[in-house]
Design a protein around this motif. Sequence first.
Motif, PDB file in Angstrom:
ATOM      1  N   ARG A 152       0.851  -1.177   0.000  1.00 41.39           N
ATOM      2  CA  ARG A 152       0.000   0.000   0.000  1.00 41.39           C
ATOM      3  C   ARG A 152       0.899   1.244   0.000  1.00 41.39           C
ATOM      4  NH1 ARG A 152      -1.724   0.586   4.560  1.00 41.39           N
ATOM      5  NH2 ARG A 152      -0.513  -1.040   5.568  1.00 41.39           N
ATOM      6  N   PHE A 153       1.036   1.871  -1.144  1.00 43.40           N
ATOM      7  CA  PHE A 153       1.837   3.090  -1.267  1.00 43.40           C
ATOM      8  C   PHE A 153       0.943   4.292  -0.927  1.00 43.40           C
ATOM      9  CE2 PHE A 153       3.699   0.004  -4.189  1.00 43.40           C
ATOM     10  CZ  PHE A 153       5.050   0.062  -3.848  1.00 43.40           C
ATOM     11  N   THR A 154       1.309   5.037   0.101  1.00 46.77           N
ATOM     12  CA  THR A 154       0.467   6.140   0.562  1.00 46.77           C
ATOM     13  C   THR A 154       1.205   7.482   0.492  1.00 46.77           C
ATOM     14  OG1 THR A 154       1.137   5.808   2.880  1.00 46.77           O
ATOM     15  CG2 THR A 154      -0.837   4.642   2.112  1.00 46.77           C
ATOM     16  N   ALA A 155       0.423   8.542   0.334  1.00 48.79           N
ATOM     17  CA  ALA A 155       0.947   9.908   0.355  1.00 48.79           C
ATOM     18  C   ALA A 155      -0.073  10.794   1.049  1.00 48.79           C
ATOM     19  CB  ALA A 155       1.223  10.409  -1.060  1.00 48.79           C
ATOM     20  N   PHE A 156       0.390  11.890   1.642  1.00 48.23           N
ATOM     21  CA  PHE A 156      -0.494  12.782   2.393  1.00 48.23           C
ATOM     22  C   PHE A 156      -0.021  14.217   2.248  1.00 48.23           C
ATOM     23  CE2 PHE A 156      -1.882  14.972   6.290  1.00 48.23           C
ATOM     24  CZ  PHE A 156      -3.224  14.641   6.310  1.00 48.23           C
ATOM     25  N   ILE A 157      -0.963  15.134   2.042  1.00 47.24           N
ATOM     26  CA  ILE A 157      -0.671  16.565   2.037  1.00 47.24           C
ATOM     27  C   ILE A 157      -1.558  17.218   3.079  1.00 47.24           C
ATOM     28  CG2 ILE A 157      -2.302  16.948   0.106  1.00 47.24           C
ATOM     29  CD1 ILE A 157      -0.432  19.291  -0.747  1.00 47.24           C
ATOM     30  N   ASP A 158      -0.947  17.958   4.005  1.00 49.93           N
ATOM     31  CA  ASP A 158      -1.740  18.510   5.097  1.00 49.93           C
ATOM     32  C   ASP A 158      -2.362  19.852   4.725  1.00 49.93           C
ATOM     33  OD1 ASP A 158       0.195  20.556   5.540  1.00 49.93           O
ATOM     34  OD2 ASP A 158       1.253  19.339   7.025  1.00 49.93           O
ATOM     35  N   ALA A 159      -3.264  20.309   5.577  1.00 48.42           N
ATOM     36  CA  ALA A 159      -4.036  21.514   5.294  1.00 48.42           C
ATOM     37  C   ALA A 159      -3.144  22.750   5.156  1.00 48.42           C
ATOM     38  CB  ALA A 159      -5.070  21.737   6.398  1.00 48.42           C
ATOM     39  N   ARG A 160      -2.087  22.812   5.943  1.00 54.22           N
ATOM     40  CA  ARG A 160      -1.196  23.984   5.867  1.00 54.22           C
ATOM     41  C   ARG A 160      -0.498  24.059   4.511  1.00 54.22           C
ATOM     42  NH1 ARG A 160       3.760  25.495  10.063  1.00 54.22           N
ATOM     43  NH2 ARG A 160       4.501  27.326   8.917  1.00 54.22           N
ATOM     44  N   ALA A 161      -0.010  22.918   4.023  1.00 54.36           N
ATOM     45  CA  ALA A 161       0.652  22.900   2.721  1.00 54.36           C
ATOM     46  C   ALA A 161      -0.315  23.296   1.622  1.00 54.36           C
ATOM     47  CB  ALA A 161       1.234  21.514   2.459  1.00 54.36           C
ATOM     48  N   ILE A 162      -1.562  22.836   1.738  1.00 57.85           N
ATOM     49  CA  ILE A 162      -2.577  23.200   0.751  1.00 57.85           C
ATOM     50  C   ILE A 162      -2.833  24.700   0.777  1.00 57.85           C
ATOM     51  CG2 ILE A 162      -5.024  22.976   0.197  1.00 57.85           C
ATOM     52  CD1 ILE A 162      -4.819  20.044   1.014  1.00 57.85           C
ATOM     53  N   ALA A 163      -2.998  25.267   1.970  1.00 56.63           N
ATOM     54  CA  ALA A 163      -3.275  26.700   2.102  1.00 56.63           C
ATOM     55  C   ALA A 163      -2.136  27.552   1.548  1.00 56.63           C
ATOM     56  CB  ALA A 163      -3.535  27.049   3.564  1.00 56.63           C
ATOM     57  N   GLU A 164      -0.902  27.047   1.656  1.00 58.36           N
ATOM     58  CA  GLU A 164       0.265  27.798   1.194  1.00 58.36           C
ATOM     59  C   GLU A 164       0.627  27.493  -0.254  1.00 58.36           C
ATOM     60  OE1 GLU A 164       3.313  26.901   4.012  1.00 58.36           O
ATOM     61  OE2 GLU A 164       2.406  28.100   5.616  1.00 58.36           O
ATOM     62  N   GLY A 165      -0.186  26.672  -0.922  1.00 58.43           N
ATOM     63  CA  GLY A 165       0.054  26.367  -2.321  1.00 58.43           C
ATOM     64  C   GLY A 165       1.259  25.485  -2.575  1.00 58.43           C
ATOM     65  N   GLN A 166       1.645  24.699  -1.588  1.00 57.30           N
ATOM     66  CA  GLN A 166       2.808  23.830  -1.722  1.00 57.30           C
ATOM     67  C   GLN A 166       2.436  22.495  -2.368  1.00 57.30           C
ATOM     68  OE1 GLN A 166       4.537  23.336   2.170  1.00 57.30           O
ATOM     69  NE2 GLN A 166       4.780  25.523   2.515  1.00 57.30           N
ATOM     70  N   THR A 167       3.442  21.791  -2.833  1.00 59.27           N
ATOM     71  CA  THR A 167       3.281  20.423  -3.302  1.00 59.27           C
ATOM     72  C   THR A 167       4.043  19.500  -2.358  1.00 59.27           C
ATOM     73  OG1 THR A 167       5.217  20.504  -4.750  1.00 59.27           O
ATOM     74  CG2 THR A 167       3.101  21.165  -5.701  1.00 59.27           C
ATOM     75  N   VAL A 168       3.615  18.248  -2.305  1.00 56.12           N
ATOM     76  CA  VAL A 168       4.282  17.243  -1.481  1.00 56.12           C
ATOM     77  C   VAL A 168       4.628  16.064  -2.381  1.00 56.12           C
ATOM     78  CG1 VAL A 168       3.992  15.575   0.386  1.00 56.12           C
ATOM     79  CG2 VAL A 168       3.166  17.912   0.666  1.00 56.12           C
ATOM     80  N   THR A 169       5.892  15.678  -2.392  1.00 55.90           N
ATOM     81  CA  THR A 169       6.336  14.546  -3.199  1.00 55.90           C
ATOM     82  C   THR A 169       6.915  13.456  -2.299  1.00 55.90           C
ATOM     83  OG1 THR A 169       6.830  15.921  -5.127  1.00 55.90           O
ATOM     84  CG2 THR A 169       7.916  13.774  -5.009  1.00 55.90           C
ATOM     85  N   ARG A 170       6.469  12.235  -2.512  1.00 51.26           N
ATOM     86  CA  ARG A 170       6.989  11.079  -1.784  1.00 51.26           C
ATOM     87  C   ARG A 170       7.687  10.154  -2.785  1.00 51.26           C
ATOM     88  NH1 ARG A 170       7.387  12.463   3.181  1.00 51.26           N
ATOM     89  NH2 ARG A 170       7.411  10.275   3.861  1.00 51.26           N
ATOM     90  N   LEU A 171       8.818   9.604  -2.356  1.00 51.42           N
ATOM     91  CA  LEU A 171       9.618   8.706  -3.182  1.00 51.42           C
ATOM     92  C   LEU A 171       9.544   7.291  -2.613  1.00 51.42           C
ATOM     93  CD1 LEU A 171      12.722  11.040  -3.523  1.00 51.42           C
ATOM     94  CD2 LEU A 171      10.945  10.680  -5.238  1.00 51.42           C
ATOM     95  N   TYR A 172       9.378   6.314  -3.505  1.00 51.32           N
ATOM     96  CA  TYR A 172       9.210   4.928  -3.085  1.00 51.32           C
ATOM     97  C   TYR A 172      10.174   4.019  -3.853  1.00 51.32           C
ATOM     98  CZ  TYR A 172       4.667   7.147  -2.203  1.00 51.32           C
ATOM     99  OH  TYR A 172       3.668   8.006  -1.837  1.00 51.32           O
ATOM    100  N   PRO A 173      10.696   2.989  -3.188  1.00 46.10           N
ATOM    101  CA  PRO A 173      11.557   2.040  -3.896  1.00 46.10           C
ATOM    102  C   PRO A 173      10.729   1.107  -4.775  1.00 46.10           C
ATOM    103  CG  PRO A 173      11.307   1.393  -1.599  1.00 46.10           C
ATOM    104  CD  PRO A 173      10.611   2.716  -1.752  1.00 46.10           C
TER     105      PRO A 173
END
Length: 217
Positions: A152-173
């Motif tokens: 199960r490959f999961t990723a999460f972006i929190d409310a603060r990052a969304i409000a600030e217009g940020q992106t979240v990148t997760r790296l998986y093997p």
Amino acid sequence: MRVTSLLCALPLLLAACTPENAMTAAMSPQPTDGPSPAQGRAALNPAPRQAYELLLTLADVPGPFAQVEGVAQYDVVNEDQCGHVNPLTGAAERITHQQPVALEQVGPGQYRGRVYLDLMLDEDYYGRGVCQWQFSGAGTLLKATGAAGETRFTAFIDARAIAEGQTVTRLYPATDYPRVAEIDDYGQPGKADAGSYVATLRDQLFSATLQANKVDN
């Protein structure tokens, strides 16, 4: 409606209970989350207006993902005043709710869905006062075919990052795709930095990037 203290007790969680960890637990294979009479029922806003478009972009994937799911998480922020009091501890339990988010594929490795910050209605669930909900963030779950036992490959972006217009990148093997032989239903949250992996894995990574843009009404 879920109680966060119960989510944190799950053996799949090895770290402190944060919105991201609770999200990981919520997206793990679990029994149906039906509210008990004592918990009351989370009420949804029939006309939410604070909409954001959730975008998921995959890159360098080792194979297809037949199961791509999204979820938005909401937490009660005043549980001390309104939450159910655990008779064993005398403390009010936190309350969290996960709402499925349909993700539509809009291009190669690109998916789109919609989340609402004001989806939950503040109500008195325990007869102790009105519970106040707050949007905590959004997450995604990826599985190769959706079969039992797959990673199960999961990723999460929190409310603060969304409000600030940020992106979240997760790296998986890529070696964890489609499954880890020794561990059924392995939960892989990925890492933000390729340097966090051993050198032999750094050229075998794929990524999932989340961002959310406000939708003008």
